[in-house]
Design an enzyme around this catalytic site. Structure first.
Site, mmCIF file in Angstrom:
data_model
loop_
_atom_site.group_PDB
_atom_site.id
_atom_site.type_symbol
_atom_site.label_atom_id
_atom_site.label_comp_id
_atom_site.label_asym_id
_atom_site.label_seq_id
_atom_site.Cartn_x
_atom_site.Cartn_y
_atom_site.Cartn_z
ATOM 1 N N ASP A 67 1.001 -1.107 0.071
ATOM 2 C CA ASP A 67 -0.103 0.032 0.209
ATOM 3 C C ASP A 67 0.880 1.242 -0.013
ATOM 4 O O ASP A 67 2.105 1.344 0.174
ATOM 5 C CB ASP A 67 -0.817 0.046 1.251
ATOM 6 C CG ASP A 67 -0.159 -0.252 2.316
ATOM 7 O OD1 ASP A 67 1.190 -0.404 2.490
ATOM 8 O OD2 ASP A 67 -0.942 -0.872 3.357
ATOM 9 N N ASN A 136 -7.345 -3.363 14.498
ATOM 10 C CA ASN A 136 -8.667 -3.359 14.005
ATOM 11 C C ASN A 136 -8.861 -4.670 12.927
ATOM 12 O O ASN A 136 -9.810 -5.117 12.638
ATOM 13 C CB ASN A 136 -9.247 -2.307 13.623
ATOM 14 C CG ASN A 136 -8.664 -1.791 12.262
ATOM 15 O OD1 ASN A 136 -7.561 -2.444 11.803
ATOM 16 N ND2 ASN A 136 -9.285 -0.729 11.645
HETATM 17 C C1 GLP Z 1 -0.531 0.019 8.871
HETATM 18 C C2 GLP Z 1 -0.072 -0.560 7.347
HETATM 19 C C3 GLP Z 1 -0.238 -2.207 7.448
HETATM 20 C C4 GLP Z 1 0.360 -2.574 8.876
HETATM 21 C C5 GLP Z 1 -0.555 -1.919 9.832
HETATM 22 C C6 GLP Z 1 0.092 -2.271 11.227
HETATM 23 O O1 GLP Z 1 -1.577 1.035 8.775
HETATM 24 N N1 GLP Z 1 -0.746 0.046 6.256
HETATM 25 O O2 GLP Z 1 0.397 -2.760 6.264
HETATM 26 O O3 GLP Z 1 0.570 -3.700 8.692
HETATM 27 O O4 GLP Z 1 -0.804 -0.615 9.777
HETATM 28 O O5 GLP Z 1 0.967 -1.304 11.651
HETATM 29 P P1 GLP Z 1 2.202 -1.463 12.529
HETATM 30 O O6 GLP Z 1 3.004 -2.532 12.381
HETATM 31 O O7 GLP Z 1 2.775 -0.330 12.749
HETATM 32 O O8 GLP Z 1 1.358 -1.807 13.968
#
Ligand code: GLP
Length: 241
Positions: A67, A136
């Site tokens: 993304d 979530n």
């Molecule tokens: C983000 C990304 C995801 C990621 C998730 C968790 O928004 N778009 O690909 O896996 O949130 O993030 P984190 O690893 O910082 O907890």
């Protein structure tokens, strides 16, 4: 679904790096699906270490990220383009032309989404997809919803995600409200999937990923329908299992 519970973040990151390395050693031109966020940073650090020791060669590896924020230029330090350069690509021998992220700046976003999807297809699909998970249950930026998009699409972020990701920005107001994300089928078409999670704030999402119903309101629960998924999580993330 295989669940590997490691002692802590460091052990989780090492385990994930070993699995990525064995995929590349097995198939030097492997197509990797990559994730951003805080969780995979330790894995990227381990992979860089292994590269420096001569244990992995990225010269033929192809990558597709999950993304990118909508309308955040690639040279913005909060963009996922920037993140990937800083935390991984600049430190290994990957060919820049072999790395791909959705272009959130594209004038025609629908066309960009189709182009991205088609490019993954032309490269033979994803061999190994790395995922983090939102508190979530979102994967990529596939947010909980009544219906999920199948392929790459423009998505409106939920308040929970905007709040969670505001730690990377100066304030919640600076977090883009939209992002381009691969779809749920793009993820589920990967031959193998590794999902990483660390910390107590992921425990609820992990419980629902592993034991809950398959529910589009917990996008990670759809991974239960895939035959080759490995969760690598630390003890805190596993605390509700
Ligand atoms: C983000 C990304 C995801 C990621 C998730 C968790 O928004 N778009 O690909 O896996 O949130 O993030 P984190 O690893 O910082 O907890």
């Amino acid at each position: 679904m295989r669940v590997i519970i490691e002692e802590d973040y460091e052990a989780m990151s090492k385990k994930a790096a070993l699995l990525v390395a064995s995929q590349i050693n097995l198939k030097p031109n492997a197509v990797l699906g990559l994730a951003t966020g805080e969780t995979p940073l330790g894995m990227y650090r381990q992979l860089i270490k292994m590269y420096r020791k001569g244990e992995i060669d990225f010269s033929e590896v192809i990558t597709f990220n999950l993304d990118e924020y909508y309308r955040l230029p690639p040279d913005n330090s909060r963009s996922y383009h920037y993140y990937m350069q800083e935390n991984f690509f600049n430190h290994i021998n990957i060919h820049p032309g072999n790395t791909h992220l959705p272009d959130g700046m594209a004038a025609d976003i629908d066309e960009e989404c189709s182009r991205y999807e088609e490019m993954i297809r032309q490269n033979g699909g994803i061999d190994l997809q790395i995922l983090g998970v939102g508190s979530n249950g979102h994967i990529g930026f596939n947010e909980p919803a009544e219906r999920l998009n199948v392929t790459t699409h423009l998505v409106s972020l939920t308040e929970e995600t905007i709040r969670a990701n505001s730690r990377f920005f100066n304030s919640p107001d600076d977090v883009p409200r939209k992002a381009v994300s691969v779809g749920i089928a793009t993820i589920l078409k990967a031959r193998r999937i590794i999902l990483l999670a660390s910390g107590r704030n992921k425990a609820r999402a992990i419980k629902k990923t592993v034991n809950g119903y398959v529910d589009t309101k917990v996008p990670s629960s759809l991974l239960q329908t895939h035959p080759e998924v490995t969760l690598i999580i630390d003890q805190e993330a596993a605390s509700l299992l």
